[in-house]
Design an enzyme around this catalytic site. Structure first.
Site, mmCIF file in Angstrom:
data_model
loop_
_atom_site.group_PDB
_atom_site.id
_atom_site.type_symbol
_atom_site.label_atom_id
_atom_site.label_comp_id
_atom_site.label_asym_id
_atom_site.label_seq_id
_atom_site.Cartn_x
_atom_site.Cartn_y
_atom_site.Cartn_z
ATOM 1 N N GLY A 107 -7.564 3.989 -0.469
ATOM 2 C CA GLY A 107 -6.318 3.780 -0.255
ATOM 3 C C GLY A 107 -6.111 3.983 1.284
ATOM 4 O O GLY A 107 -5.141 4.745 1.883
ATOM 5 N N ALA A 110 -3.174 3.071 3.314
ATOM 6 C CA ALA A 110 -1.838 3.399 2.536
ATOM 7 C C ALA A 110 -1.658 4.510 3.661
ATOM 8 O O ALA A 110 -0.152 4.637 4.116
ATOM 9 C CB ALA A 110 -2.209 3.143 1.352
ATOM 10 N N ASP A 152 -0.688 2.736 -3.839
ATOM 11 C CA ASP A 152 -1.549 3.058 -3.098
ATOM 12 C C ASP A 152 -0.349 3.985 -2.265
ATOM 13 O O ASP A 152 -0.507 5.296 -1.860
ATOM 14 C CB ASP A 152 -2.250 2.057 -1.768
ATOM 15 C CG ASP A 152 -3.720 2.073 -2.907
ATOM 16 O OD1 ASP A 152 -3.457 2.074 -4.174
ATOM 17 O OD2 ASP A 152 -4.342 1.071 -1.624
HETATM 18 C C1 MEV Z 1 -5.035 -1.035 -5.183
HETATM 19 O O1 MEV Z 1 -5.569 0.460 -4.322
HETATM 20 C C2 MEV Z 1 -5.546 -1.485 -5.932
HETATM 21 C C3 MEV Z 1 -5.196 -2.688 -7.187
HETATM 22 O O2 MEV Z 1 -4.722 -2.651 -8.524
HETATM 23 C C4 MEV Z 1 -4.371 -3.089 -6.290
HETATM 24 C C5 MEV Z 1 -3.142 -2.742 -6.127
HETATM 25 O O3 MEV Z 1 -2.485 -2.459 -7.229
HETATM 26 O O4 MEV Z 1 -1.707 -3.314 -5.220
HETATM 27 C C6 MEV Z 1 -6.435 -3.529 -7.332
#
Ligand code: MEV
Length: 331
Positions: A107, A110, A152
């Site tokens: 992340g 984010a 995230d």
């Molecule tokens: C994000 O870190 C992981 C996923 O689940 C995508 C999302 O939740 O947006 C693959």
């Protein structure tokens, strides 16, 4: 000068399925992204990234760039959103730096977005709530990841341990994780979250009758993990993480390197190990009792570019430092 920070995240269970509104559990961990904002007299905005060595300057309606400045577009977007909310213009130099490896499933984008929204809220002196910071960061995440679930930006803003569901938001899990450690091993293979999400969606659309029940199972599994965490039954958490890894392999986001990391972690004593984040590259997460961590980390170091043993970050977004012109104000 203002410095704000936000933590990395680890999805314990439920990634990918969370995009289709199943629940997922995420932890914030003590690796941080930081945004440093220095006000300048002129109405000019200069954004730069220490990690990528790039820069974008917006001055008198002109845009000039240095290096791969495209990676800064989510940050510029946040600048525009916060300026719009504040309804006034300020000039600043904004620098982002991150301890979180990019494209590793932790992340990083984010956390940078959350730290930036927090720092700019402080600069414009607008009291942004956690919810507003998370929503602003989500807008930036949409530029990078297409249709993110929002997990995230939520975990990076609030910190701690959460159960998240796209349609409902999140609840905090008040659990004692002190007996266990979170180990992350990076495959060193970069990948795009947006591309992995698209790939999984394509498979689901092709085989809805096969995959709908699997998504339901993934959601059920998350509830069982939440109960096991509340019971302090980490053996059960580990077993369920292993099942979750199998579900992620089934939707096509594993590969030989990730399987190697997962199996090395399990063989050296992890309670459970699985892909974390979008997969296709990025990292795996393993859970272990404190006494077993060293052996597991050493085994993983032989096959992984980067291994972290991390603590849960109880605090999410925060102002680290604020020094106004005539007013020294440190936190
Ligand atoms: C994000 O870190 C992981 C996923 O689940 C995508 C999302 O939740 O947006 C693959």
């Amino acid at each position: 000068m203002i410095i704000a920070s936000a933590p990395a995240k680890v999805i314990l269970v439920g990634e990918h399925f969370v995009v289709e509104n199943e629940p997922a559990i995420a932890l914030a961990v003590e690796l941080r992204a930081r945004t440093i904002v220095e006000p300048i007299q002129k109405y000019e905005r200069i954004y730069s990234s220490k990690n990528y060595g790039c820069c974008i300057k917006i001055s008198d309606g002109k845009v000039s760039t240095k290096g791969n400045a495209e990676v800064l577009s989510p940050i510029v977007k946040i600048g525009e959103i916060v300026e719009g909310i504040a309804g006034l213009r300020k000039g600043y130099k904004l620098t982002v730096e991150s301890e979180i490896p990019p494209a590793s499933g932790m992340g990083s984008s984010a956390a940078v977005a959350v730290a930036t929204a927090t720092a700019l809220g402080k600069l414009y002196e607008i009291p942004l709530t956690h919810e507003e910071i998370s929503n602003i960061a989500y807008e930036a995440e949409r530029i990078v990841h297409d249709t993110p679930s929002g997990i995230d930006n939520t975990i990076s803003t609030y910190g701690g341990v959460i159960v998240f569901r796209k349609s409902e938001g999140f609840i905090r899990l008040d659990v004692d994780l002190s007996p266990i450690r979170v180990i992350i091993a990076d495959s060193g293979l970069p990948r795009s979250t947006g591309a992995m999400v698209k790939k999984v969606r394509k498979l689901k659309n092709k085989y809805p009758k096969v995959l709908d029940p699997l998504y339901h199972t993934a959601g059920r599994l998350v509830i069982e993990v939440a109960k096991a965490l509340e019971d302090g039954d980490f053996k059960r958490v580990g077993e369920l993480m292993n099942i979750n890894h199998g579900l992620l392999s089934a939707v096509g986001v594993s590969n030989l390197k990730l399987e190697e990391l997962v199996h090395v972690a399990r063989r050296s004593g992890a309670l459970g190990a699985k892909i974390t984040g979008a997969g296709g590259g990025g990292s795996i997460v393993a859970l272990a009792y404190a006494d077993d961590v060293q052996k597991i980390a050493e085994s993983l170091q032989r096959v992984s570019e980067r291994v972290f043993v991390l603590e849960v970050a109880r605090e999410g977004a925060r102002i680290e430092y604020h020094c106004a012109a005539n007013n020294m104000d440190t936190f």
